[in-house]
Design a protein around this motif. Structure first.
Motif, mmCIF file in Angstrom:
data_model
loop_
_atom_site.group_PDB
_atom_site.id
_atom_site.type_symbol
_atom_site.label_atom_id
_atom_site.label_comp_id
_atom_site.label_asym_id
_atom_site.label_seq_id
_atom_site.Cartn_x
_atom_site.Cartn_y
_atom_site.Cartn_z
ATOM 1 N N VAL A 36 -1.623 -0.793 -9.013
ATOM 2 C CA VAL A 36 -1.402 -1.517 -7.763
ATOM 3 C C VAL A 36 -2.334 -2.734 -7.698
ATOM 4 C CG1 VAL A 36 -1.193 -1.311 -5.261
ATOM 5 C CG2 VAL A 36 -0.979 0.737 -6.686
ATOM 6 N N LEU A 37 -1.749 -3.893 -7.547
ATOM 7 C CA LEU A 37 -2.545 -5.109 -7.307
ATOM 8 C C LEU A 37 -2.756 -5.178 -5.804
ATOM 9 C CD1 LEU A 37 -0.583 -7.276 -9.821
ATOM 10 C CD2 LEU A 37 -3.082 -7.095 -9.848
ATOM 11 N N GLU A 38 -3.943 -4.769 -5.391
ATOM 12 C CA GLU A 38 -4.189 -4.554 -3.961
ATOM 13 C C GLU A 38 -4.718 -5.829 -3.290
ATOM 14 O OE1 GLU A 38 -6.634 -1.336 -5.673
ATOM 15 O OE2 GLU A 38 -6.152 -0.258 -3.827
ATOM 16 N N PRO A 39 -4.148 -6.208 -2.157
ATOM 17 C CA PRO A 39 -4.696 -7.377 -1.449
ATOM 18 C C PRO A 39 -6.163 -7.182 -1.083
ATOM 19 C CG PRO A 39 -2.959 -6.299 -0.155
ATOM 20 C CD PRO A 39 -2.973 -5.652 -1.497
ATOM 21 N N GLU A 40 -6.555 -5.923 -0.858
ATOM 22 C CA GLU A 40 -7.966 -5.651 -0.518
ATOM 23 C C GLU A 40 -8.873 -6.112 -1.661
ATOM 24 O OE1 GLU A 40 -5.500 -3.526 -0.335
ATOM 25 O OE2 GLU A 40 -5.347 -2.928 1.771
ATOM 26 N N TRP A 41 -8.386 -5.970 -2.896
ATOM 27 C CA TRP A 41 -9.155 -6.452 -4.045
ATOM 28 C C TRP A 41 -9.010 -7.971 -4.198
ATOM 29 C CZ3 TRP A 41 -7.067 -7.185 -9.509
ATOM 30 C CH2 TRP A 41 -8.084 -7.583 -10.380
ATOM 31 N N LEU A 42 -7.745 -8.424 -4.197
ATOM 32 C CA LEU A 42 -7.492 -9.846 -4.469
ATOM 33 C C LEU A 42 -8.214 -10.739 -3.466
ATOM 34 C CD1 LEU A 42 -3.654 -9.576 -5.217
ATOM 35 C CD2 LEU A 42 -5.511 -9.750 -6.877
ATOM 36 N N GLN A 43 -8.322 -10.267 -2.237
ATOM 37 C CA GLN A 43 -8.951 -11.097 -1.201
ATOM 38 C C GLN A 43 -10.428 -10.764 -0.977
ATOM 39 O OE1 GLN A 43 -6.236 -10.395 2.048
ATOM 40 N NE2 GLN A 43 -4.546 -11.188 0.787
ATOM 41 N N SER A 50 -10.243 -15.062 -12.548
ATOM 42 C CA SER A 50 -10.475 -14.654 -13.946
ATOM 43 C C SER A 50 -10.377 -13.133 -14.090
ATOM 44 C CB SER A 50 -11.840 -15.143 -14.430
ATOM 45 O OG SER A 50 -12.868 -14.656 -13.592
ATOM 46 N N HIS A 51 -10.832 -12.396 -13.084
ATOM 47 C CA HIS A 51 -10.731 -10.928 -13.134
ATOM 48 C C HIS A 51 -9.253 -10.518 -13.125
ATOM 49 C CE1 HIS A 51 -14.806 -10.813 -10.734
ATOM 50 N NE2 HIS A 51 -14.961 -11.257 -11.958
ATOM 51 N N VAL A 52 -8.477 -11.196 -12.304
ATOM 52 C CA VAL A 52 -7.065 -10.839 -12.167
ATOM 53 C C VAL A 52 -6.317 -11.214 -13.446
ATOM 54 C CG1 VAL A 52 -5.010 -11.098 -10.728
ATOM 55 C CG2 VAL A 52 -7.289 -11.227 -9.679
ATOM 56 N N ASP A 53 -6.660 -12.374 -13.991
ATOM 57 C CA ASP A 53 -6.040 -12.823 -15.236
ATOM 58 C C ASP A 53 -6.284 -11.786 -16.343
ATOM 59 O OD1 ASP A 53 -4.905 -14.348 -17.176
ATOM 60 O OD2 ASP A 53 -6.510 -15.838 -17.307
ATOM 61 N N PHE A 54 -7.533 -11.360 -16.475
ATOM 62 C CA PHE A 54 -7.902 -10.367 -17.491
ATOM 63 C C PHE A 54 -7.099 -9.079 -17.262
ATOM 64 C CE2 PHE A 54 -10.763 -7.268 -19.552
ATOM 65 C CZ PHE A 54 -11.153 -7.958 -20.704
ATOM 66 N N THR A 55 -7.020 -8.671 -16.002
ATOM 67 C CA THR A 55 -6.275 -7.440 -15.665
ATOM 68 C C THR A 55 -4.802 -7.566 -16.063
ATOM 69 O OG1 THR A 55 -7.753 -7.066 -13.803
ATOM 70 C CG2 THR A 55 -5.650 -5.911 -13.737
ATOM 71 N N LEU A 56 -4.201 -8.705 -15.749
ATOM 72 C CA LEU A 56 -2.775 -8.865 -16.058
ATOM 73 C C LEU A 56 -2.544 -8.806 -17.570
ATOM 74 C CD1 LEU A 56 -1.841 -11.686 -13.500
ATOM 75 C CD2 LEU A 56 -1.209 -9.262 -13.363
ATOM 76 N N GLY A 78 0.439 -4.689 -3.209
ATOM 77 C CA GLY A 78 0.389 -4.172 -1.833
ATOM 78 C C GLY A 78 -0.754 -3.205 -1.676
ATOM 79 N N SER A 79 -0.986 -2.763 -0.459
ATOM 80 C CA SER A 79 -2.031 -1.760 -0.239
ATOM 81 C C SER A 79 -1.561 -0.431 -0.821
ATOM 82 C CB SER A 79 -2.302 -1.595 1.255
ATOM 83 O OG SER A 79 -2.820 -2.801 1.758
ATOM 84 N N THR A 80 -2.496 0.338 -1.325
ATOM 85 C CA THR A 80 -2.095 1.503 -2.124
ATOM 86 C C THR A 80 -1.314 2.542 -1.328
ATOM 87 O OG1 THR A 80 -3.890 1.131 -3.647
ATOM 88 C CG2 THR A 80 -3.012 3.345 -3.602
ATOM 89 N N VAL A 81 -1.765 2.861 -0.132
ATOM 90 C CA VAL A 81 -1.075 3.946 0.585
ATOM 91 C C VAL A 81 0.392 3.596 0.862
ATOM 92 C CG1 VAL A 81 -0.999 5.231 2.761
ATOM 93 C CG2 VAL A 81 -3.129 5.098 1.462
ATOM 94 N N PRO A 82 0.718 2.407 1.408
ATOM 95 C CA PRO A 82 2.140 2.087 1.572
ATOM 96 C C PRO A 82 2.907 2.062 0.243
ATOM 97 C CG PRO A 82 0.778 0.486 2.745
ATOM 98 C CD PRO A 82 -0.151 1.410 2.031
ATOM 99 N N VAL A 83 2.257 1.590 -0.824
ATOM 100 C CA VAL A 83 2.939 1.589 -2.127
ATOM 101 C C VAL A 83 3.243 3.025 -2.549
ATOM 102 C CG1 VAL A 83 2.605 1.156 -4.600
ATOM 103 C CG2 VAL A 83 2.066 -0.637 -2.941
ATOM 104 N N LEU A 84 2.265 3.917 -2.379
ATOM 105 C CA LEU A 84 2.481 5.319 -2.758
ATOM 106 C C LEU A 84 3.586 5.935 -1.906
ATOM 107 C CD1 LEU A 84 -1.174 6.686 -3.213
ATOM 108 C CD2 LEU A 84 0.529 6.261 -5.005
ATOM 109 N N ALA A 85 3.571 5.591 -0.610
ATOM 110 C CA ALA A 85 4.569 6.182 0.291
ATOM 111 C C ALA A 85 5.979 5.767 -0.137
ATOM 112 C CB ALA A 85 4.287 5.740 1.730
ATOM 113 N N GLN A 86 6.107 4.493 -0.490
ATOM 114 C CA GLN A 86 7.415 3.989 -0.904
ATOM 115 C C GLN A 86 7.871 4.651 -2.212
ATOM 116 O OE1 GLN A 86 7.548 -0.081 -2.065
ATOM 117 N NE2 GLN A 86 9.251 -0.527 -0.656
ATOM 118 N N LEU A 87 6.948 4.746 -3.152
ATOM 119 C CA LEU A 87 7.304 5.368 -4.435
ATOM 120 C C LEU A 87 7.621 6.857 -4.261
ATOM 121 C CD1 LEU A 87 4.892 3.977 -7.148
ATOM 122 C CD2 LEU A 87 7.361 3.689 -6.986
ATOM 123 N N HIS A 88 6.927 7.459 -3.323
ATOM 124 C CA HIS A 88 7.150 8.884 -3.096
ATOM 125 C C HIS A 88 8.576 9.123 -2.592
ATOM 126 C CE1 HIS A 88 6.302 12.898 -1.123
ATOM 127 N NE2 HIS A 88 5.952 13.076 -2.377
#
Ligand SMILES: Cc1cc2nc3c(=O)[nH]c(=O)nc-3n(C[C@H](O)[C@H](O)[C@H](O)COP(=O)(O)OP(=O)(O)OC[C@H]3O[C@@H](n4cnc5c(N)ncnc54)[C@H](O)[C@@H]3O)c2cc1C
Length: 524
Positions: A36-43, A50-56, A78-88
């Motif tokens: 999950v590419l989390e906005p909490e991390w990205l922002q 550079s961290h995101v580039d390396f991750t990708l 997205g934020s992890t919990v909504p992403v998990l809920a959707q995947l679930h």
């Protein structure tokens, strides 16, 4: 085989080898994987493009490696919990398998939210350790022995013929987003190669060749970039596990016919323990990312933050060539050796009297290997706010003379000083005007005059810090900090700890072997 479905949640463990959740997923009827590419991390203020580039780049390689084993890697923004809920909804996974993470406050909060969500959905959330950091640790006594046991444990390996998954999803895997699509500007840094393959070849070249001069060459920025292992981004993003590095190092030490190489690698092996030792501090006391270890230091610098000095430090224009060269080199490459990192922080904290938090955030963005537990502990150590470490105030002039005696590093990164004669290179403000003209470098015009005066700044910092430390409150508190975080032999008082994460674990204490010290003092 259980009739269950696993979702392997990748975080800072972007590898296939020695990956306990992946191996555990094989026991389920089918599985999928998620990042999950989390906005909490990205922002977050610590995150850089550079961290995101390396991750990708790591994710692209990981996705291909997992596909070879039949496991689809879903990447969602997205934020992890909504992403998990959707995947679930779509997958009805029964187990969420992941590694423990000791991260900044936002990841701590997220882990608690995920644990709550799992409980609500009756999804079994299982976390596995991947380092020597111990969750729910009650006492530092015995820590080193437990680190050793974890590092010596067998690796979690997927055998190619057995390690094929039954894919749990035909969901669209979608292309990985670009930096632009994530709203991030290009970073302009020249980074080390990303991914598990690059990590393993970096480890191999270090253990077989580059490590030979490790102990002698790690302090100078001229030699450290090849003589240090350069494994730090791989450990930070998890393209290599600490256990893999530790075990490969032990094999290399045992197998080398050269005593010098074995000696060099033993020095390196000790640092692997420091890695976890420092992260343990953040695990046990999450507040250290924004609060002084020693509360007696509260108020020491907060009201004196000089924005102009901070800007000059960030931009490599302090007028001190070694400081400026190091900062410019770091901003261009995302890496700097330990000694020069310490000098940059010492200059910010003692010469410029800046509180460590803003410089720490700036450096976190520059370091490709940003690892919160090491970073914030080191920021505080090098700023004198742990209350117990020897105060190390580096002279930028002496560091230039010791670590770059021919001036190659300075001339490379501060080209304005390219023609300054060597005797003046560390202190160009001492050139008289005729030498300045000859060198094509007018101080205050082509290159800044020093923004503070070295000796006066250091004297003032010493007076204030040593004065503070002599107070009885500060001395009593030092004992408490040492009890909470210092490495030691068994027998010292236990500390109370705040538990991190959803599923704290405890283990019995063992006697600690003596540890080497990252700075030769008690805070090791
Ligand atoms: C202010 C400051 C901030 C730092 N921030 C980070 C950070 O965010 N992430 C990070 O990985 N390191 C950090 N370090 C520690 C150290 O500078 C880097 O680990 C090292 O330079 C990385 O290069 P390397 O992998 O080639 O190191 P090597 O010398 O080859 O060491 C191998 C590994 O040992 C560990 N290690 C080495 N030195 C230390 C140390 N002093 N403390 C803890 N672990 C160590 C790291 O995991 C490193 O990758 C910081 C140091 C300072 C002074």
């Amino acid at each position: 085989m259980l009739s269950t479905r696993a979702l392997v949640w990748f975080k800072r463990d972007l590898r296939v080898h020695d990956h306990a959740p992946l191996v555990a997923a094989l026991a389920h009827s089918d599985a999928a994987a998620l990042f999950v590419l989390e906005p909490e991390w990205l922002q977050s203020p610590e995150c850089d493009a550079s961290h995101v580039d390396f991750t990708l780049q790591c994710l692209a390689e990981l996705r291909a490696a997992l596909a070879l084993r039949g496991l689809p890697l879903l990447v969602r923004v997205g934020s992890t919990v909504p992403v998990l809920a959707q995947l679930h909804q779509a997958l009805r996974f029964t187990h969420l398998l992941s590694h423990e993470e000791t991260g900044p406050g936002w990841s701590y909060t997220r882990d608690k939210q995920v644990a709550t969500w799992c409980r609500g959905q009756q999804v079994a959330g299982q976390e596995f350790s991947q380092t020597g950091v111990i969750r729910g640790l009650r006492s530092r006594s015995g820590w080193a022995g437990r680190w050793q046991a974890r590092m010596d444990a067998p690796l979690h390996l997927l055998q190619l013929n057995e390690g094929r998954f039954q894919a749990a999803t035909s969901l669209d895997q979608a292309d990985l987003p670009t930096l632009q699509e994530l709203g991030l500007a290009a970073h302009g840094k020249t980074l080390q190669a990303a991914g598990e393959r690059a990590a393993r070849s970096t480890l191999k070249s270090f253990l077989q060749e580059r490590g030979f001069d490790y102990r002698k060459s790690i302090s100078s920025p001229l030699t450290a970039d090849t003589s240090c292992s350069r494994l730090s981004p791989h450990l930070a993003f998890g393209t290599l596990s600490m256990r893999t590095v530790h075990q490969a190092t032990e094999v290399a030490i045992a197998g080398t016919p050269e005593r010098a190489m074995a000696y060099a690698l033993r020095g390196f092996a000790g640092r692997l323990r420091w890695h976890c030792h420092f992260i343990q501090k953040l695990e046990s006391e999450p507040a250290i990312e924004w609060r002084n270890f020693a509360r007696a230091c509260d108020g020491l610098r907060e009201s004196e933050f000089n924005d102009d000095h901070f800007a000059a430090w960030c931009e490599g224009r302090t007028g001190y060539p070694m400081v400026d060269a190091c900062m410019r080199s770091l901003c261009a490459t995302g890496w700097l050796n330990f000694r020069m990192r310490a000098m940059l922080v010492s200059f910010a904290s003692y010469h410029l009297w800046l509180h460590w938090r803003e410089p720490g955030l700036f450096l976190a963005r520059q370091f490709l290997d940003f690892e919160p537990g090491i970073h914030w502990s080191q920021m505080q150590m090098q700023s004198g706010t742990t209350g117990i470490n020897t105060l190390r105030m580096y002279s930028p002039t002496k560091q230039a003379q010791d670590q770059d005696p021919q001036g190659h590093f300075i001339r490379r990164w501060v080209p304005e000083l390219g023609r300054v004669p060597l005797p003046y290179l560390a202190e160009p403000w001492k050139m008289d005007i005729s030498v300045q003209r000859m060198a094509g470098c007018l101080i205050g015009h082509d290159y800044p005059a020093p923004i503070v005066e070295d000796r006066a700044a250091i004297k003032s910092a010493k007076d204030r810090l040593y004065g503070l430390r002599q107070g009885s409150g500060a001395r009593a508190e030092a004992g408490e900090v040492l009890a909470r975080h210092g490495s030691r032999k068994s027998g010292l008082p236990n500390s109370t700890v705040r538990k991190r994460g959803p599923a704290p674990r405890t283990a019995s204490n063992q006697t600690a072997p003596a540890e080497p010290s990252p700075q030769g003092d008690l805070f090791a």
